[in-house]
Design a protein around this motif. Structure first.
Motif, short mmCIF file in Angstrom:
data_model
loop_
_atom_site.label_atom_id
_atom_site.label_comp_id
_atom_site.label_asym_id
_atom_site.label_seq_id
_atom_site.Cartn_x
_atom_site.Cartn_y
_atom_site.Cartn_z
N GLU A 74 -57.15 -23.93 -23.76
CA GLU A 74 -57.75 -23.40 -24.98
C GLU A 74 -58.07 -24.57 -25.90
O GLU A 74 -57.22 -25.42 -26.15
N LEU A 75 -59.29 -24.60 -26.40
CA LEU A 75 -59.71 -25.61 -27.38
C LEU A 75 -59.96 -24.86 -28.69
O LEU A 75 -60.74 -23.91 -28.73
N ILE A 76 -59.27 -25.29 -29.75
CA ILE A 76 -59.34 -24.60 -31.04
C ILE A 76 -60.02 -25.49 -32.06
O ILE A 76 -59.70 -26.67 -32.19
N TYR A 77 -60.93 -24.89 -32.82
CA TYR A 77 -61.58 -25.55 -33.96
C TYR A 77 -61.40 -24.61 -35.15
O TYR A 77 -61.87 -23.46 -35.12
N VAL A 78 -60.69 -25.05 -36.19
CA VAL A 78 -60.46 -24.21 -37.36
C VAL A 78 -61.73 -24.20 -38.20
O VAL A 78 -62.23 -25.26 -38.61
N VAL A 100 -58.85 -29.74 -35.16
CA VAL A 100 -58.86 -29.20 -33.80
C VAL A 100 -57.47 -29.27 -33.16
O VAL A 100 -56.62 -30.04 -33.58
N LEU A 101 -57.32 -28.48 -32.11
CA LEU A 101 -56.07 -28.45 -31.35
C LEU A 101 -56.40 -28.11 -29.90
O LEU A 101 -57.28 -27.29 -29.63
N PHE A 102 -55.68 -28.74 -28.97
CA PHE A 102 -55.83 -28.47 -27.53
C PHE A 102 -54.54 -27.82 -27.04
O PHE A 102 -53.45 -28.34 -27.30
N ILE A 103 -54.66 -26.69 -26.35
CA ILE A 103 -53.50 -26.00 -25.76
C ILE A 103 -53.65 -26.07 -24.24
O ILE A 103 -54.60 -25.52 -23.68
#
Length: 139
Positions: A74-78, A100-103
């Motif tokens: 999962e790649l997250i961009y707030v 951003v955050l990488f899961i």
């Protein structure tokens, strides 16, 4: 001329039906109160058996999405607000718009809106095709 018009109308009807069914496919389980998911796109990847799914997730102030995982990355961009993420094995991290955050695949994590206004993220999943996008994890 009438044949082309009818063909175009039929094509539009098929596209509209496909788009209308996309949000229903992306939402596999009931969402917690104060959380909304908006399905944006879903496409097969070049790697057989894998697909990309992109979703906007909106959090009301104080809303939380409990512990869960995904059958892929999962790649997250707030997009707006402040969201705190708790990823197993790591200290909590609070992200603001533009961060951003990488899961990693299969990693258990949770998210909650720690701000006083609505928050949202753009979540891109690179997952195994045919599996539920997320699985809730009981504590």
């Amino acid at each position: 001329m009438k044949k082309h018009l009818l063909s175009g109308t039929l094509t539009l009807a098929v596209v509209a039906a496909c788009l209308a069914s996309a949000p229903a496919r992306a939402q596999t389980q009931p969402l917690p109160t104060g959380i909304r998911r908006v399905a944006l796109q879903r496409h097969d990847l070049a790697t057989p058996g894998r697909e990309a799914v992109q979703t906007r997730i909106e959090f009301d102030p104080g809303a939380a999405f409990g512990r869960h995982n995904h059958p892929g990355e999962e790649l997250i961009y707030v997009l707006e607000g402040e969201l705190q993420y708790q990823v197993d094995g790591q200290p909590p991290v609070t992200l603001k718009a533009g961060e951003v955050l990488f899961i990693p695949a299969g990693t258990v994590h949770a998210a909650r809106n720690v701000g006083k206004v609505k928050a949202s993220e753009l979540a891109t999943y690179l997952v195994e095709k045919g599996k539920p996008i997320l699985t809730l994890v009981k504590d």
